[in-house]
Write a protein that holds these residues in place. Structure first.
Motif, short mmCIF file in Angstrom:
data_model
loop_
_atom_site.label_atom_id
_atom_site.label_comp_id
_atom_site.label_asym_id
_atom_site.label_seq_id
_atom_site.Cartn_x
_atom_site.Cartn_y
_atom_site.Cartn_z
N LEU B 176 0.83 -1.22 0.00
CA LEU B 176 0.00 0.00 0.00
C LEU B 176 0.86 1.26 0.00
CD1 LEU B 176 -2.59 1.67 0.29
CD2 LEU B 176 -2.55 1.19 2.75
N PHE B 199 -3.21 -5.56 3.00
CA PHE B 199 -1.89 -5.41 2.37
C PHE B 199 -0.79 -6.10 3.19
CE2 PHE B 199 -4.54 -1.99 0.92
CZ PHE B 199 -4.21 -1.82 -0.41
N VAL B 202 2.96 -1.55 4.11
CA VAL B 202 2.27 -0.27 4.03
C VAL B 202 3.25 0.88 4.23
CG1 VAL B 202 0.53 1.18 5.14
CG2 VAL B 202 0.25 -1.30 5.12
#
Lengths: 364, 364
Positions: B176, B199, B202
């Motif tokens: 992400l 995800f 990140v």
């Protein structure tokens, strides 16, 4: 004895002898207190704040242009990459204990695909003879002045001049790792620009002897620094705002560069005290900057309690840690800063009397 | 008309509508004023100051661990490198207008030797169908939420869930790009951890909607973040002190994350005003975060003097610049921050009355 016992004693000591002071948030607050709140941030490498400081440093270093970087690790890898690309050669040469070789997780090799050629021997500075032995496949030689990992040693200035002349003649690019450049100017009795004139590109740091927060300058001709900005962005170093580092670099540069001669004299005074102690010798014997390594030919586990006692009994914090070389040998690094001048001479005398006596007991 | 005439008018305006305020040194001074001068610096990624903030962000993002980076450019290249190395594949997929593709001078390719596969079309967000078309040679998909370069658009949350499930099933790593993650939580009505759960890794930024100085967090499981620290050192991002960024990130995080819903509502109010003007449409039509792009189907040289006049006559600074798409089309980006709430409604009404009337004249 736990490592942190010495660190704890040092942190509680009334008179720590090394450094400028603790690395606290107050160091930045002090620098920022001198700046108007309305001053605009730099923005991705542009703006008056960053451009003025870069121009000032280019001038100090006698180079056409200069670029501010968040770190020397980033600045130097980029310098070597640029020179290697220009030469079409993948090899760069430096001292076996260069920061690039031992402190950067092989970034130069893993990110830039460059190969290192180790110059000369671990325990001495590189010589012209070492450089003359290099093959034709070396793009660039990096010299670190002073050589930090061996206590801050330096070649004679005449040797540097000969190296520079040789490299120019042979088309080898010469880069200066000047992390502690300002610290050696009193020894060479040269300006920064006079030293830098021997090199094609130069890196200087602001958190060693200058004692700012972080940050570095890379300087050279305009085509070199322009290219370095592209690589700075690639590395993720072209931050929207670098001003916390720039403002503090400028603030402490002004404060401490004029004191580098004093720091060297103090380092020499301290070295003389160490060199009178049994089993102790400093490298260099007579410091050529504000730094030295203190070598002790005794086991770390015998030496550590002695430094704790000296600290606790006299209030003088000589070192926060000892590094073990082997079972019979340890050393530590000392860099002199603002604190040394605040240590009462009488306390220092008592500390060294106790240190000398205690080391004498175990050295017997 | 010179670009800087609009910028100058904006900088002199009484009521700039976008952003939190000027990026001045005062922004950092304000954050540091809340911190005790004796607080110790972080030191090369260690120490309470950095570790506490990393733990806080790991918790917010619902990941095992988090690492503070000076920039998202550095954090994301490193994330993609780690995943590519683990998969033994050199390709990573992302939107054609990803920051990695258009703003980083190809760092991912030049430093890490990775190849990009561009997902879907420039003018829309990537879909599950786009990802299903990828070959087996793609290590990792990066999704940017919201997609900044198209005005901050978002997929439906159900689409995200489907993408995540598909990637997990196919063994494709999902990363992400959450540069503006906190800005979209009010639209999704999810916590950061609920979004991040879709995800594997990140990244979040602290100088967009949060408005701090610079800096980023990369979060994931422990083996991932541990490896990221090695690459952080290689990149030259493992600075001795990152605290100027960390302290300001924490300070403005606390202040502004609770206001993200307000910023979105204000962006929607502003978008509605723009969408009533001739030749103007916002993307998205109804903002899903604090940001939008304002598109104007008129030549930049006709539009620019209108925005200057609106600014000078009403004191309302709508934009500091216009970007030309082609001879008949221009646009600009707006991100709502603290300033919007301080603009008097009557001044805003007058500004849009004048803007609408003036655009109507040239659009005829």
């Amino acid at each position: 004895m736990a490592e942190n016992k010495l660190l704890e004693a040092f942190n509680r000591s009334s008179y720590p002898v090394a450094g400028h002071g603790k690395r606290t948030v107050g160091v930045l607050q002090e620098a920022l207190a001198t700046v108007d709140a309305e001053v605009d941030s730099d923005v991705y490498g542009s703006g008056k704040l960053i451009e003025d400081f870069q121009a000032k440093m280019a001038d100090v270093l006698g180079k056409e242009t200069a670029v501010f970087f968040p770190s020397g690790t980033m600045a130097q890898q980029i310098a070597l990459r640029i020179w290697s690309d220009r030469k079409g050669l993948q090899k760069v040469a430096y001292h076996p204990l260069s920061h690039l070789e031992i402190h950067e997780e092989d970034g130069l090799k893993k990110l830039h695909g460059l190969e290192s050629v180790l110059l000369g021997e671990k325990d001495r500075v590189p010589t012209l003879a070492d450089i003359q032995k290099l093959g034709d496949d070396v793009a660039c030689v990096l010299l670190e002045l002073p050589q930090r990992e061996i206590g801050g040693q330096l070649p004679e200035f005449a040797e540097l001049e000969a190296i520079s002349a040789y490299c120019r003649e042979r088309g080898i690019v010469l880069h200066l790792d000047g992390a502690r450049l300002f610290e050696i100017l009193p020894f060479y009795q040269k300006t920064a620009a006079e030293v830098c004139a021997l090199f094609d590109s130069v890196y200087v740091s602001f958190y060693k002897g200058i004692g700012a927060i972080a940050g570095a300058i890379l300087a050279g001709d305009e085509s070199f620094t322009k290219e370095s900005k592209v690589w700075k962005r690639r590395h993720g170093g072209d931050l929207i705002s670098l001003y916390p580092y720039i403002l503090s670099a400028d603030y402490y540069y002004e404060q401490r560069v004029p004191k580098m001669a004093q720091y060297m004299e103090e380092a020499r005074e301290l070295a003389a005290l160490y060199n009178e102690c049994p089993a102790v010798e400093t490298r260099p014997e007579v410091p050529v900057s504000n730094m030295m390594h203190v070598h002790i030919a005794l086991p770390k586990e015998q030496v550590e309690p002695i430094f704790v006692s000296v600290c606790e009994e006299t209030g003088v914090g000589l070192t926060a840690s000892l590094r073990e070389v082997d079972a019979d040998y340890c050393y530590f690094e000392v860099s002199i800063g603002d604190r040394y001048a605040t240590v009462p001479k009488e306390a220092l005398r008592k500390a060294f009397a106790l240190l000398s006596e205690s080391l004498g007991t175990v050295a017997r």
